[in-house]
Design a protein around this motif. Structure first.
Motif, short mmCIF file in Angstrom:
data_model
loop_
_atom_site.label_atom_id
_atom_site.label_comp_id
_atom_site.label_asym_id
_atom_site.label_seq_id
_atom_site.Cartn_x
_atom_site.Cartn_y
_atom_site.Cartn_z
N VAL A 146 -32.89 -36.15 54.42
CA VAL A 146 -31.98 -36.67 53.40
C VAL A 146 -31.28 -37.91 53.94
O VAL A 146 -31.04 -38.02 55.14
N ARG A 147 -30.96 -38.81 53.04
CA ARG A 147 -30.21 -40.00 53.43
C ARG A 147 -29.52 -40.59 52.20
O ARG A 147 -29.91 -40.34 51.07
N ALA A 148 -28.48 -41.38 52.46
CA ALA A 148 -27.74 -42.03 51.38
C ALA A 148 -28.53 -43.22 50.85
O ALA A 148 -28.93 -44.09 51.63
N ARG A 149 -28.78 -43.22 49.56
CA ARG A 149 -29.49 -44.33 48.93
C ARG A 149 -29.21 -44.28 47.44
O ARG A 149 -29.25 -43.21 46.83
N GLN A 150 -28.92 -45.41 46.85
CA GLN A 150 -28.67 -45.45 45.42
C GLN A 150 -29.97 -45.29 44.65
O GLN A 150 -31.06 -45.59 45.14
N LEU A 151 -29.84 -44.81 43.43
CA LEU A 151 -31.00 -44.47 42.61
C LEU A 151 -31.96 -45.65 42.45
O LEU A 151 -33.17 -45.48 42.55
N SER A 152 -31.44 -46.84 42.20
CA SER A 152 -32.31 -47.99 41.93
C SER A 152 -33.12 -48.41 43.14
O SER A 152 -34.07 -49.18 43.02
N ASP A 153 -32.77 -47.90 44.34
CA ASP A 153 -33.51 -48.26 45.55
C ASP A 153 -34.51 -47.20 45.99
O ASP A 153 -35.17 -47.34 47.02
N VAL A 154 -34.63 -46.12 45.23
CA VAL A 154 -35.54 -45.04 45.60
C VAL A 154 -36.97 -45.42 45.24
O VAL A 154 -37.24 -45.95 44.17
N ALA A 155 -37.89 -45.15 46.16
CA ALA A 155 -39.31 -45.44 45.92
C ALA A 155 -40.16 -44.46 46.72
O ALA A 155 -39.66 -43.75 47.61
N LYS A 156 -41.45 -44.42 46.40
CA LYS A 156 -42.37 -43.59 47.17
C LYS A 156 -42.43 -44.10 48.61
O LYS A 156 -42.33 -45.31 48.84
N PRO A 157 -42.63 -43.20 49.59
CA PRO A 157 -42.80 -43.66 50.98
C PRO A 157 -43.98 -44.62 51.09
O PRO A 157 -45.02 -44.42 50.45
N THR A 158 -43.82 -45.63 51.89
CA THR A 158 -44.87 -46.66 52.02
C THR A 158 -45.55 -46.66 53.38
O THR A 158 -46.46 -47.44 53.61
N HIS A 159 -45.11 -45.77 54.28
CA HIS A 159 -45.69 -45.82 55.63
C HIS A 159 -47.12 -45.29 55.68
O HIS A 159 -47.84 -45.51 56.63
N ARG A 160 -47.52 -44.55 54.62
CA ARG A 160 -48.90 -44.10 54.55
C ARG A 160 -49.26 -43.87 53.09
O ARG A 160 -48.39 -43.79 52.23
N GLU A 161 -50.51 -43.75 52.83
CA GLU A 161 -50.97 -43.56 51.45
C GLU A 161 -50.50 -42.20 50.91
O GLU A 161 -50.69 -41.16 51.53
N MET A 162 -49.82 -42.24 49.79
CA MET A 162 -49.32 -41.01 49.20
C MET A 162 -50.21 -40.61 48.03
O MET A 162 -50.52 -41.43 47.16
N GLY A 163 -50.64 -39.35 47.99
CA GLY A 163 -51.45 -38.87 46.89
C GLY A 163 -50.55 -38.34 45.78
O GLY A 163 -49.60 -38.99 45.37
N LYS A 164 -50.89 -37.15 45.32
CA LYS A 164 -50.06 -36.55 44.28
C LYS A 164 -48.68 -36.25 44.81
O LYS A 164 -48.49 -36.04 46.00
N GLY A 165 -47.73 -36.21 43.91
CA GLY A 165 -46.38 -35.91 44.31
C GLY A 165 -45.54 -35.50 43.12
O GLY A 165 -45.94 -35.64 41.97
N LEU A 166 -44.37 -34.97 43.42
CA LEU A 166 -43.44 -34.54 42.39
C LEU A 166 -42.08 -35.15 42.66
O LEU A 166 -41.54 -35.04 43.76
N LEU A 167 -41.54 -35.81 41.65
CA LEU A 167 -40.14 -36.23 41.69
C LEU A 167 -39.37 -35.26 40.81
O LEU A 167 -39.68 -35.10 39.63
N VAL A 168 -38.40 -34.59 41.40
CA VAL A 168 -37.59 -33.62 40.66
C VAL A 168 -36.13 -34.02 40.80
O VAL A 168 -35.68 -34.39 41.89
N VAL A 169 -35.39 -33.96 39.70
CA VAL A 169 -34.02 -34.48 39.76
C VAL A 169 -33.13 -33.74 38.76
O VAL A 169 -33.52 -33.44 37.64
#
Length: 730
Positions: free
Chosen positions: A292-315
Motif C-alpha cells: 500500500v502507498r499514498a497516491r491520488q486516484l488520478s495517478d493510479v495505473a497498472k504496474p509497468t515493471h512487467r507485462e500484466m495479464g488479467k487483473g481486477l480493479l476493485v474499489v
C-alpha cells in the motif's frame, strides 16, 4: 447427540446465494436460503469447518429445540424443558440473545429474561445452584428466535461475529465489513483471476479490507485461522480433538506467499487511511504480499515493471457517511471512470456504489450488478468488463455526433495583431519557467499595455479573460472594441475556434456576498492540475474561477513543509491549499469558510483526489468567531482574508485593514509554539499594524511568493511569515 445436526448460518442481506455455494463446498446438505440466512444440515465437523472457513457468514447457530409457543409462560416452559446439562455447566457464564416478537412478547429484553429464567430454573431444580449470566463476555451464547408462533433455541458456535477476522482494530467512517468485502470479490471473480495469475488493485483502499480479504483467498488462508476462541469452546458438546484436526488441515493449506505473478496493491489519497492499512497488513503478517502507498486516484495505473495479464480493479469509493455531498460523489465516480477507461483496459472492475446514478457517473457500461447491505445502508456492486468496446459515454457521443464545418478563426484587426504579438512574446518569455516548474495554469497578460486593460489567464487548454473597469476617459464603444480585439487575439493564439469556450468577465471590485454570486448559469467546469492536485475550475459562472493563480508559490511552500503536520486554512475558498497540503502528507487539514458554495466546491476537489473528508474537515463558520471559540492547535496556518466583506451571516462587516490585528492575534493563539502562520491579502494599500511586530516574529516574504507570471503585477498581494517570539533566556 445425532450425527446429523441442524444449523443456521446468518449473513448480511445479499450474501445468501453465495453462502449456499460456500457451505455446499464445505460438505453441508439440506441447504435452504431464507431472509435470516442459510439453514443446513451436517455433522459437527461441518460446523467446525464453517466457523473456520466461511468468508461470508456472521454466525453458525446449532438448533437444539423448536417448539410452538403462544404465551410468555410457553417461552419460559420451552426453555426450561431443554436438557441444558448437555450443553453447559453450573460454572458456565452464559448470555441470551432474543430475536422476534409476538402479541405476548413485544419486547426482546422481556423475551430474553423468560428464556434465561427457564435455563436458570432447570439447573436450580436439578442441582440446587444456577449458572451465572454474563452479557458482555459469556462462555456460551444462546440465541432464541421467535417467529410465527414457534420458538427456536440455538447455541452460537461462533462467539464473536465471524466477519471479525482480527486484523482490523478500527475502520474509517462507514467501514466495509469483511464478509461483505469477501462477497464483492467473489462476485467479481477474484478467486478465478488469482488462480490464473491475475493481479488486484484497489485505488481507494482505506484501511485495506478488500486487499486483505483478496490476499487470504489467493493464499488459501482460512479466515478464522487466526482466531483464538470460538463460541463452541464454552459448549460441553465440543470435541477438541476433532477441532484440532480440522484446524491443522487448514494450517497445512495456508500459503506463505501469493501465487506466481499475482500482485495485490492498494492506494489512497488519505495518509491516515494508508497508515491504518499498513498496520492491518502487518498485523496479518502480509506486509510483503500486500503493498500500500499514498497516491491520488488520478495517478493510479497498472504496474509497468512487467507485462500484466488479467487483473481486477476493485474499489469502495467514499460515499454516504464518508463524503456526503452528492455532487462531490458523482464527480469522484466520473474521475474513477476516466481512470478505469484510460489505465485499465483489458481488466475487470468491481465498483461499490450507494446509488445507481453514482455508478452511471463513471460513464462506463456495467454488465452486472448485485445488491448488498452494508450495515443499515443498501448498496450495490457494479461489475465492468473494461474491454475496448466499453468506451466512456462522452467519447461515444463524440463519435456519433455529426461532423460540422469547422468555423474559421477571426481576422485580426491592427489592434488584434498587436495584442496577439504581446501574448506570443509573453508565452516565449515564460516557456522555460513553465517547463521547469511544470506549471500549466498561469497568468499570461495583466494590463501590460494601458489601452488593453485586461487579465488573460491560461488554465491548461482553457483561457480566461477578465476585463478591468475602463477609465472614464475611455468611451464604452472603444472599450467594447478593444475587448473584442483581445478575445479575437486569444482565439488565434490558442487556436480556439469556438469563441464561447473562452471565459470572459468584467472584473469590477466586488463587496460582500457578491463575490459568491453567479454571473452566468452555464454550469460548465474544467479539471486542471496544479502541484499534483486535480482541481475543478469554473471559467464562466462566477467572478472568481476557483483557483487564485497568484498564491501558487505559497501553496507550493506549504506543500513542501506540511508532511506529518496539522494544517489550518482560514478563509479557505475552494480549499485548494488544503487539498495540496493533504497530498503533501499533512497529518490532517481543517478548512474554514463562510460560503457553502465554496465549501461544497472544496469537497468536490477532495473527491477528485481520493481524499477523505474525515481527514480534511470543512467547517462553515465566520472565521473571526470560530477562532475565538476554537481550542485546537496547528503547525501551519494559512490566513488569506478578503479585503472587505459584509456577509449577512456575520454580526458586523469585515475590513482587513481595520480588523487584521485582532484576526492575526486570534490565529496565532491556534499556532503551535514552533509553528508558522502565513498571512496574505491583496489589499493594495494595506499596512501591517506595527504592534504585531512587537508581539511576534514577523517577516515579510512577499517577493518569494511571486512567480514570474505575476512579476509585472505590482501589489498583486503581500505576504508575511509570522511566528511566536522565542522565550527570553534568563
Amino acid at each position: 447427540m445425532s450425527s446429523s445436526l441442524s444449523f443456521l448460518a446468518t449473513c448480511p442481506v445479499g450474501l445468501g446465494t453465495l453462502l449456499v455455494t460456500e457451505l455446499e463446498e464445505l460438505g453441508a446438505t439440506g441447504l435452504r436460503e431464507t431472509p435470516a440466512g442459510v439453514h443446513f444440515e451436517g455433522s459437527l465437523a461441518i460446523a467446525y469447518r464453517a466457523c473456520l472457513w466461511s468468508r461470508l457468514a456472521n454466525r453458525i447457530l446449532l438448533r437444539i429445540s423448536d417448539t410452538a409457543v403462544a404465551t410468555a409462560d410457553d417461552v419460559y416452559t420451552s426453555a426450561r424443558t431443554v436438557r441444558w446439562s448437555e450443553h453447559l455447566g453450573v460454572k458456565t457464564r452464559f448470555a441470551v440473545e432474543f430475536k422476534g416478537q409476538s402479541h405476548a412478547i413485544k419486547n426482546t429484553h422481556f423475551g430474553a429474561l423468560k428464556v434465561k429464567d427457564g435455563i436458570v430454573d432447570f439447573f436450580r431444580d436439578r442441582e440446587g445452584i444456577r449458572p451465572s449470566v454474563d452479557a458482555k463476555r459469556p462462555d456460551l451464547r444462546i440465541v432464541a428466535q421467535l417467529s410465527k408462533g414457534r420458538l427456536v433455541l440455538n447455541l452460537d458456535l461462533s462467539g464473536d461475529s465471524l466477519h471479525r477476522r482480527g486484523y482490523r482494530l478500527e475502520g474509517g467512517k462507514a467501514p466495509l465489513k469483511e464478509n461483505v468485502a469477501a462477497a464483492v470479490l467473489i462476485r467479481a471473480g477474484w478467486p478465478q483471476i488469482a488462480q490464473e495469475g491475475g493481479s488486484l488493485i484497489d485505488p481507494m483502499c482505506g484501511s485495506g479490507t478488500l486487499l486483505l480479504e483478496a490476499a487470504q483467498m489467493a493464499m488459501s488462508i482460512a479466515p478464522g485461522l487466526g482466531r483464538e476462541r470460538f463460541g463452541f469452546h464454552g459448549w460441553l458438546g465440543h470435541r477438541e480433538d476433532q477441532w484440532l484436526t480440522i484446524r491443522s488441515e487448514a494450517q497445512s493449506k495456508k500459503c506463505s506467499e501469493l501465487p506466481e505473478n499475482v500482485e495485490i496493491r492498494g492506494y489512497d489519497g488519505d495518509i491516515g487511511a494508508i497508515r491504518k492499512a499498513e498496520e492491518n497488513t502487518q498485523r496479518m503478517g502480509m506486509a510483503s504480499c500486500v503493498r500500500v502507498r499514498a497516491r491520488q486516484l488520478s495517478d493510479v495505473a497498472k504496474p509497468t515493471h512487467r507485462e500484466m495479464g488479467k487483473g481486477l480493479l476493485v474499489v469502495n469509493p467514499p460515499w454516504g457517511e464518508r463524503l456526503g455531498h452528492d455532487e462531490a460523489v458523482q464527480k469522484l465516480y466520473a474521475t474513477l471512470g476516466r481512470v478505469l477507461h484510460s489505465e485499465f483496459s483489458g481488466w475487470q472492475a468491481a465498483v461499490l456504489a450507494l446509488d445507481t446514478k453514482h455508478a452511471r457517473a463513471t460513464g462506463l457500461r456495467s454488465h452486472k450488478n448485485y445488491k448488498l447491505k452494508s450495515g443499515p445502508l443498501d448498496i450495490a456492486v457494479y461489475l465492468f468488463d473494461l474491454a475496448q468496446d466499453n468506451e466512456l459515454r462522452e467519447l461515444v457521443k463524440e463519435k456519433k455526433g455529426t461532423v460540422a464545418e469547422t468555423p474559421a478563426l477571426p481576422e485580426l484587426s491592427a489592434g488584434g495583431h498587436m495584442f496577439a504579438n504581446r501574448l506570443q512574446k509573453n508565452l516565449k518569455r515564460l516557456k522555460k519557467w513553465r517547463q521547469q516548474s511544470e506549471t500549466a495554469c498561469f497568468r499570461l497578460y495583466d494590463a501590460d499595455m494601458p489601452e488593453y486593460a485586461v487579465a488573460v489567464d491560461v488554465y491548461e487548454s482553457c483561457v480566461h479573460v477578465a476585463e478591468y473597469v475602463a477609465p472614464k476617459s475611455v468611451s464604452e464603444s472603444d472599450a467594447t472594441r478593444r475587448f473584442n480585439e483581445v478575445v479575437d487575439a486569444c482565439q488565434v493564439v490558442f487556436n480556439i475556434v469556438d469563441r464561447d469556450q473562452i471565459g470572459v468577465k468584467r472584473r469590477e471590485r466586488q463587496r460582500g456576498t457578491r463575490q459568491y454570486e453567479r454571473v452566468s448559469q452555464r454550469g460548465e467546469r474544467s479539471q486542471i492540475t496544479e502541484l499534483g492536485a486535480r482541481l475543478w475550475v469554473n471559467l464562466h459562472d462566477y467572478l472568481d474561477t476557483g483557483l487564485f493563480l497568484d498564491h501558487r508559490p505559497i501553496r507550493r511552500k506549504i506543500q513542501s513543509e506540511v508532511r506529518g503536520k496539522r494544517f489550518l486554512n482560514l478563509f479557505s475558498y475552494t480549499g485548494v491549499a488544503s487539498v495540496q497540503a493533504a497530498l503533501g502528507g499533512a497529518r490532517y487539514t481543517t478548512s474554514v469558510d463562510l460560503s457553502n458554495t465554496y465549501l461544497n466546491w472544496f469537497k468536490e476537489n477532495l473527491a477528485s483526489n481520493g481524499l477523505a473528508e474525515s481527514q480534511n474537515r470543512a467547517i462553515r463558520a465566520d472565521v473571526m468567531a470560530w477562532l475565538e471559540s476554537e481550542e485546537s492547535v496547528y503547525d501551519i496556518i494559512l490566513l488569506d482574508p478578503p479585503t472587505f466583506s459584509n456577509s449577512k451571516a456575520t454580526e458586523q462587516h469585515f475590513d482587513v485593514q481595520r480588523d487584521h490585528p485582532v484576526l492575526v492575534t486570534r490565529a496565532m493563539a491556534r499556532l503551535e509554539p514552533e509553528g508558522v502562520l502565513y498571512f496574505s491579502n491583496n489589499h493594495r494599500k494595506f499596512a501591517l499594524d506595527d504592534e504585531l511586530a512587537t508581539r511576534f516574529a514577523v517577516e515579510e516574504i512577499t517577493q518569494s511568493t511571486i512567480d514570474p507570471d505575476f512579476q509585472r503585477s505590482a501589489g498583486i498581494h503581500r505576504c508575511w511569515a509570522i511566528r511566536h517570539t522565542p522565550p527570553t533566556v534568563q
